[in-house]
Write a protein that holds these residues in place. Structure first.
Motif: not given
Length: 168
Positions: A9-19, A66-68, A140-142, A147-148
């Motif tokens: 999603p484009a409307d999520f901040a670039s520092d959104s946490r990812v698992w 992928v959860l964000m 390991l991306v966070q 992720l991108v």
């Protein structure tokens, strides 16, 4: 291979946490549809201390969950992280898969997702099954930005390059 970046999603901040959780096998279509429902239900009801979390969940390449969480609105605490882990454990039990095996590596080889145990990586490199330019799924991306930009990267640019002998 699909371009997964279009699904983020484009409307999520670039520092959104990812698992990123990697399944021990590819999910069948019927399983994938069930997982999609579970993820949609989870993200629609994801809360942290009673406040809704701006969340995203998707099954990518039929094998990676992928959860964000965009924490600009609501931070994700231990309890809300625990709830996401419970969801992944539920998926493990429902579909008889392992989602937490960090010794299993995944690569894109000839437009297919291929798995390889870490202890067989050097053999695969020595026999040219895996090359320095083979794309590796770096789970390991966070953050969304990682992720991108750094999830699917050449082996030579990953942490694996320090673990094995690459003949460049």
């Amino acid at each position: 291979m699909i371009d997964y970046k279009e699904l983020i999603p484009a409307d999520f901040a670039s520092d959104s946490r990812v698992w990123v959780y990697q399944s021990s096998r590819l999910f069948m279509m019927s399983e994938a549809l069930h997982i999609e429902d579970l993820l949609n239900n989870f993200t629609a009801n994801w809360n942290s201390h009673g406040s809704p979390v701006k969340g995203y969940g998707n099954l990518l390449f039929g094998q990676f969950i992928v959860l964000m969480a965009d924490e600009r609105a609501t931070g994700v605490s231990g309890c809300s992280t625990d709830s996401s882990v419970r969801l992944i454990k539920q998926i493990e039990q429902l579909f008889n898969v392992n989602m937490f095996d960090r010794q299993m590596l995944t690569f894109q080889v000839k437009d297919k997702v291929q798995m390889l145990p870490l202890n067989q990586l050097q053999y695969a490199i020595d026999n040219n099954f895996i090359t320095p330019d083979t794309l590796y799924f770096n789970n390991l991306v966070q953050t969304k930005e990682e992720l991108v930009n750094n999830w699917l990267i050449p082996v030579k640019d990953s942490w694996l390059a320090k673990r094995v002998s690459l003949s460049l």
